[in-house]
Design a protein around this motif. Structure first.
Motif, short mmCIF file in Angstrom:
data_model
loop_
_atom_site.label_atom_id
_atom_site.label_comp_id
_atom_site.label_asym_id
_atom_site.label_seq_id
_atom_site.Cartn_x
_atom_site.Cartn_y
_atom_site.Cartn_z
N GLU A 2 -4.90 4.00 -0.38
CA GLU A 2 -3.60 3.97 0.30
C GLU A 2 -2.71 2.94 -0.36
O GLU A 2 -3.08 1.78 -0.53
N ILE A 3 -1.52 3.36 -0.78
CA ILE A 3 -0.56 2.47 -1.42
C ILE A 3 0.70 2.41 -0.56
O ILE A 3 1.33 3.44 -0.29
N ALA A 21 7.22 -6.22 -1.89
CA ALA A 21 6.53 -5.68 -3.05
C ALA A 21 6.90 -4.22 -3.19
O ALA A 21 6.96 -3.48 -2.19
N ALA A 22 7.15 -3.81 -4.42
CA ALA A 22 7.44 -2.39 -4.64
C ALA A 22 6.28 -1.54 -4.15
O ALA A 22 6.47 -0.52 -3.49
N LEU A 45 3.58 -0.43 -14.41
CA LEU A 45 3.95 -1.44 -13.42
C LEU A 45 3.18 -2.73 -13.66
O LEU A 45 1.99 -2.69 -14.00
N PRO A 46 3.83 -3.88 -13.47
CA PRO A 46 3.07 -5.14 -13.48
C PRO A 46 2.16 -5.20 -12.26
O PRO A 46 2.45 -4.61 -11.21
N VAL A 47 1.02 -5.91 -12.41
CA VAL A 47 0.02 -5.99 -11.35
C VAL A 47 -0.33 -7.46 -11.09
O VAL A 47 -0.44 -8.25 -12.03
N ASN A 64 8.22 -6.70 -8.19
CA ASN A 64 8.57 -5.33 -8.58
C ASN A 64 7.41 -4.68 -9.33
O ASN A 64 7.50 -4.33 -10.51
N GLY A 65 6.28 -4.57 -8.66
CA GLY A 65 5.09 -3.98 -9.24
C GLY A 65 4.09 -3.69 -8.15
O GLY A 65 4.46 -3.47 -6.98
N LEU A 66 2.80 -3.70 -8.53
CA LEU A 66 1.73 -3.42 -7.56
C LEU A 66 1.01 -4.71 -7.21
O LEU A 66 0.48 -5.40 -8.08
N VAL A 67 0.97 -5.05 -5.93
CA VAL A 67 0.18 -6.17 -5.42
C VAL A 67 -1.14 -5.61 -4.91
O VAL A 67 -1.17 -4.74 -4.04
N ILE A 68 -2.24 -6.11 -5.48
CA ILE A 68 -3.58 -5.68 -5.06
C ILE A 68 -4.19 -6.79 -4.21
O ILE A 68 -4.35 -7.93 -4.67
#
Length: 619
Positions: A2-3, A21-22, A45-47, A64-68
């Protein structure tokens, strides 16, 4: 996987501020981590991967990317060598709460990390920072790090010697920043009592309190007491804990400074260098409990720590203001605090400041701001809140800001009210009905979402449910439950699905259930249930959005719960009801839903004593 899109970052930092966060996702295992990074690479995307956010300050512009979010949970102890009773390898998932890890190792009589108690964050962050406190560092016990290599796309093992560990740094935050996403750490701990000498602050605390028996638990208790006296709880006051780097200087430079500052403390670190305590320097230049109303900069009364304004602070302005307080040539290193904003300030001091709420800020946007006003005692902060306390009436609908309310008692209430049935008790009783092989009838049963979802789950596995008049519900359990037909959609909508584990262990040696869902109350960990149910021979593994449960039933005799939660207490009681021997449960919840469950189990023949109290006896 899930994103989430356009996700607020306030809840993903102990500062509780920041933009959006994007994209944001949570990973619970290595495969989900690989899937997330692949997804981001495909979109260029930056992570960034985070734990609890205690090392992170988000800008107002967000990410402006993916936060994990690392939610990889795991804990295993493995005796090693010929001295197996003394030396233990402990493997810890990177998403585990660090202080809970320390608490668990200490409870098992293991020493080596007890002085690292109450450090905020997750286990995976400890080698990144080479966290240390009160005479211990993670490199003292670290064996290796397991990580996902963002370059090769493989899981790799990095031995301690290759981690580049030194004072509050490692290769993970310097030359290889962003390359490795840590998934697990392995520690080598020793079974037995810690050995003197202890760190001076700890030694003084032990002496002052007359403590002469030095166990991992007494050292942990001492460290917690010391830290709590210095640092506020980030749950109450948003902060990043203690984030200052003690300056390390040459002995010749220390000798020169000692002439002007005879009381300047130090600790030799070898190679002709000494460490100077930044806390002493902060107090010496008059910055202890310092409040700058213009800049919104402050230090904590007992210890410097981080706190941000309603907006991300101007690093340049803060740096210039700090330089006004440089003294005696001591301030030589950039502050450790600024590493989390990825912007070092040339020439700024080694101290860390608490960046508090800006006094001139617009109406309150964060719940924590009023708390900071109380703790820091800022005069004139949040005049609107103060006015609401002195006003006789307050129109809550006409204000777009948060308010405080003053309630004056002294007036006796009288009259009658009709009590509603409890949702929490209802779902626990539904799960417990699986232990009754006859007909179960509940009167005045609440027809609310959580209970309805659990009924749908029970119906899907073969339980016949019939509604009667006056909200009476009858449940008839089949001889064999059809777990393969379990309604996963309904199960994922209820956080109470975990309480099925206890009853299902009665007749099933192995089964799986979906992850718990339900209302938005944040992450729910299965760890307390895992720790409790493993005492009954139940192992729980989280994988692929499911809990895999294996049962080798046994009776624990006497046990103490890791967490006195309602659902874990109920699950433990239900598991104990499935055994034929006596079980003594300590640290149980005394909540009404637990009492209702106990009353029900008594009706179907389970002997329970001790409720309502934290000690229960089942036979």
């Amino acid at each position: 996987m899930e994103i989430l899109e356009n996700a607020s970052l306030e809840d993903y930092s102990t500062m509780r501020l920041g933009g959006r966060a994007a994209y944001l996702t949570k990973v619970a295992d290595r495969e989900r981590l690989k899937e997330a990074t692949t997804w981001a690479k495909q979109r260029q995307l930056p992570v960034i991967m985070i734990g609890s956010g205690s090392n992170t300050i988000w800008k107002d512009s967000g990410f402006n990317g993916l936060v994990i979010c690392n939610r990889i949970l795991y804990y295993q102890e493995e005796p090693i060598g010929g001295d197996a009773n003394k030396t233990v390898l402990v493997k810890v998932g990177a998403g585990e709460n660090w202080d809970k890890v320390v608490e668990r190792t200490v409870s098992r009589g293991l020493s080596g990390i007890e002085s690292l108690s109450l450090i905020p964050g997750t286990a995976g962050a400890t080698p990144v920072q080479n966290v240390g406190a009160y005479g211990q560092e993670i490199r003292d016990t670290l064996v290796s790090v397991e990580a996902y290599d963002n370059e090769s796309g493989e899981i790799v093992i990095i031995n301690k010697e290759d981690c580049g560990l030194s004072y509050r740094t490692s290769r993970f935050k310097t030359v290889d920043r962003g390359r490795f996403y840590i998934t697990m750490i392995t520690l080598q701990l020793r079974r037995g009592d810690p050995v003197q000498p202890f760190y001076p602050a700890v030694q003084n605390y032990l002496a002052d309190h007359g403590i002469v028996n030095f166990t991992p638990q007494t050292i942990r208790d001492a460290v917690i007491a010391i830290r709590q006296a210095k640092l506020p709880d980030p749950v109450l006051v948003p902060n990043c804990g203690s984030f200052f780097a003690n300056p390390i200087i040459e002995e010749t430079e220390y000798t020169r400074l000692q002439v002007a500052h005879p009381n300047l403390p130090n600790w030799p670190v070898g190679n002709g260098r000494v460490k100077i305590p930044a806390a002493w320097l902060i107090e010496e230049v008059g910055l202890k409990d310092f409040h700058d109303r213009e800049m919104g900069v402050a230090t904590w009364a007992n210890q410097p720590l981080n706190r941000n304004q309603s907006c991300f602070p101007s690093r340049t302005n803060v740096g210039l203001r700090l330089q006004e307080h440089k003294s005696g040539g001591i301030w030589t290193n950039p502050p450790a605090f600024w590493k989390i904003s990825r912007s070092y300030l040339p020439g700024s001091s080694a101290l860390t400041v608490m960046l508090a709420e800006e006094l001139r800020s617009p109406p309150c946007r964060h719940r924590a701001r009023a708390q900071v006003a109380v703790v820091a005692d800022y005069d004139g902060l949040f005049e609107a809140n103060h006015n609401s306390l002195t006003s006789n009436t307050l129109d809550l609908q006409s204000t777009n800001r948060e308010v405080n309310l003053r309630i004056e008692g002294g007036r006796r209430l009288h009259g009658e009210v009709t009590l509603k049935a409890s949702k929490n008790a209802a779902v626990a009783l539904l799960c417990a009905s699986l232990l009754n092989y006859g007909v179960t009838k509940f009167l005045n049963f609440p027809r609310i979402e959580e209970a309805i979802r659990m009924i749908e789950v029970l119906e899907s596995i073969g339980v016949k449910v019939t509604w009667r008049e006056n909200n009476t519900v009858e449940l008839r359990r089949p001889k064999k439950l059809r777990l393969e037909n379990l309604d996963e959609e309904a199960a994922r909508k209820t956080r109470s699905v975990l309480m099925l584990i206890g009853p299902l262990m009665q007749d099933h040696g192995e089964f799986d259930i979906p992850y718990a869902g339900g209302c938005e109350l944040g992450e729910r960990t299965v760890k307390p249930h895992q720790y409790a149910l493993e005492e009954f021979g139940v192992s729980i593994t989280a994988t692929n959005n499911r809990y895999i449960v294996k049962v080798d039933k046994k009776a624990p005799g006497e046990m103490t719960l890791y967490e006195s939660g309602n659902t874990v207490t109920n699950n433990t009681i239900l598991a104990a009801a499935c055994t034929t021997e006596e079980t003594f449960i300590q640290a149980a919840s005394c909540d009404y839903m637990v009492q209702d469950l106990c009353y029900f189990l008594q009706k179907i023949g389970v002997e329970i004593e001790g409720f309502p109290s934290a000690g229960l006896h089942l036979s």
